[in-house]
Design an enzyme around this catalytic site. Structure first.
Site, PDB file in Angstrom:
ATOM      1  N   ARG A   8       0.793  -1.109  -0.053  1.00  0.00           N
ATOM      2  CA  ARG A   8       0.078   0.052   0.109  1.00  0.00           C
ATOM      3  C   ARG A   8       1.001   1.212   0.074  1.00  0.00           C
ATOM      4  NH1 ARG A   8      -4.271   1.800   4.825  1.00  0.00           N
ATOM      5  NH2 ARG A   8      -4.988   3.942   3.949  1.00  0.00           N
ATOM      6  N   HIS A   9       0.656   2.236  -0.838  1.00  0.00           N
ATOM      7  CA  HIS A   9       1.416   3.487  -1.038  1.00  0.00           C
ATOM      8  C   HIS A   9       1.567   3.943   0.558  1.00  0.00           C
ATOM      9  CE1 HIS A   9      -1.914   6.251  -0.124  1.00  0.00           C
ATOM     10  NE2 HIS A   9      -2.811   5.199  -0.714  1.00  0.00           N
ATOM     11  N   GLN A  13      -0.771  13.170   1.389  1.00  0.00           N
ATOM     12  CA  GLN A  13      -1.048  14.325   2.177  1.00  0.00           C
ATOM     13  C   GLN A  13      -2.458  14.547   2.557  1.00  0.00           C
ATOM     14  OE1 GLN A  13       1.435  16.733   2.489  1.00  0.00           O
ATOM     15  NE2 GLN A  13      -0.152  17.776   3.946  1.00  0.00           N
ATOM     16  N   ASN A  15      -4.091  11.522   3.598  1.00  0.00           N
ATOM     17  CA  ASN A  15      -4.122  10.795   4.657  1.00  0.00           C
ATOM     18  C   ASN A  15      -3.837  11.487   6.006  1.00  0.00           C
ATOM     19  OD1 ASN A  15      -2.596   7.812   2.929  1.00  0.00           O
ATOM     20  ND2 ASN A  15      -4.729   8.320   3.350  1.00  0.00           N
ATOM     21  N   ARG A  58       0.418   8.790  -5.897  1.00  0.00           N
ATOM     22  CA  ARG A  58       0.823   8.402  -4.543  1.00  0.00           C
ATOM     23  C   ARG A  58       1.307   6.897  -4.716  1.00  0.00           C
ATOM     24  NH1 ARG A  58      -4.743   9.109  -4.355  1.00  0.00           N
ATOM     25  NH2 ARG A  58      -5.987   7.258  -3.385  1.00  0.00           N
ATOM     26  N   GLU A  86      -7.681   3.149  -5.904  1.00  0.00           N
ATOM     27  CA  GLU A  86      -8.433   2.899  -4.784  1.00  0.00           C
ATOM     28  C   GLU A  86      -9.909   3.206  -5.135  1.00  0.00           C
ATOM     29  OE1 GLU A  86      -9.149   2.244  -1.930  1.00  0.00           O
ATOM     30  OE2 GLU A  86      -8.082   3.690  -0.576  1.00  0.00           O
ATOM     31  N   HIS A  88     -13.531   4.579  -5.171  1.00  0.00           N
ATOM     32  CA  HIS A  88     -14.136   5.763  -5.381  1.00  0.00           C
ATOM     33  C   HIS A  88     -15.017   6.299  -4.187  1.00  0.00           C
ATOM     34  CE1 HIS A  88     -15.667   9.461  -6.974  1.00  0.00           C
ATOM     35  NE2 HIS A  88     -14.866   9.351  -8.169  1.00  0.00           N
ATOM     36  N   LYS A  97     -12.595  13.130   7.463  1.00  0.00           N
ATOM     37  CA  LYS A  97     -13.346  12.222   8.120  1.00  0.00           C
ATOM     38  C   LYS A  97     -14.038  12.353   9.376  1.00  0.00           C
ATOM     39  CE  LYS A  97     -10.217   8.800   5.745  1.00  0.00           C
ATOM     40  NZ  LYS A  97      -9.139   7.786   5.819  1.00  0.00           N
ATOM     41  N   HIS A 158      -3.311   0.505  -3.270  1.00  0.00           N
ATOM     42  CA  HIS A 158      -4.315   1.256  -2.302  1.00  0.00           C
ATOM     43  C   HIS A 158      -4.985   0.324  -1.172  1.00  0.00           C
ATOM     44  CE1 HIS A 158      -3.700   4.793  -4.925  1.00  0.00           C
ATOM     45  NE2 HIS A 158      -3.679   3.881  -5.718  1.00  0.00           N
TER      46      HIS A 158
END
Length: 207
Positions: A8-9, A13, A15, A58, A86, A88, A97, A158
């Site tokens: 996973r990457h 930014q 995140n 990413r 990832e 959508h 979030k 992702h």
């Protein structure tokens, strides 16, 4: 015995800013670049014959940084496809979030984030089931044949596209996959037989 390396990457930014990212093409954070470098250092002894990434920067940059840190500077055959993007997040993309949880409630946001077949709001919003519907056919048509040909394959993608692949490899149920979380920047290595069956798997290190 071919190996499948899933990464996973590194932290992006968004995140860092606790935002729903989805298909928005945001860069790695400085921490994410460092995570990619550390992942690569742990991959020095792993052979890589081919690389797959999503089309988002990413993931692409994580693969480039990790391969350089691993000392794998030769031009490796590479494929990039949005099938590995990832999920959508629909109308949630770009939203914080915590603020989204305040608006809709923690339970509703948890359902959108972690359920198997409930998509977030918006015409393009994808559930994990929707993500798997594009990721797994691509995996079976492109990546699995390389593995069956004996190649060691690196896939940098992702959280949710990789969750769908792991769900299939580990034969997880819809209930089990809800608890599956793949950390950023830690290679998950599968040993497979020539038919693509899983023999063993483990993360290269713990953070």
């Amino acid at each position: 015995m071919p190996k499948l390396i899933l990464v996973r990457h590194g932290e992006s930014q968004w995140n860092l800013e606790n935002r729903f990212t989805g298909w928005v093409d945001v860069p790695l954070s400085p921490k994410g670049e460092e995570e990619a470098r550390i992942a690569g250092e742990h991959m020095r002894d792993l052979p890589v014959d081919k690389v797959y990434t999503s089309v988002l920067q990413r993931a692409i940059n994580t693969s480039k940084i990790a391969l350089a840190a691993a000392g794998k500077t030769e031009d490796l055959p590479t494929e990039r496809d949005e099938a590995l993007n990832e999920r959508h997040y629909g109308d949630l993309q770009g939203l914080n979030k915590a603020e989204t949880a305040e608006q809709y409630g923690d339970e509703q946001v948890k359902i959108w984030r972690r359920s198997y077949d409930v998509p977030p709001p918006g015409e393009k919003g994808e559930s994990l089931k929707d993500t798997a519907a594009r990721t797994l056919p691509y995996f079976e048509a492109h990546i699995l044949p390389d593995i069956k040909a004996g190649k060691n394959v690196l896939v940098v993608a992702h959280g949710n596209s990789l969750r769908s692949i792991v769900m299939a490899l580990d034969k997880l149920t819809k209930e089990q996959v809800l608890e599956l979380n793949i950390p950023t920047g830690i290679p998950l290595v599968y040993d497979l037989d020539d038919a693509g069956n899983v023999l063993s798997h483990a993360y290269l290190f713990e953070r």
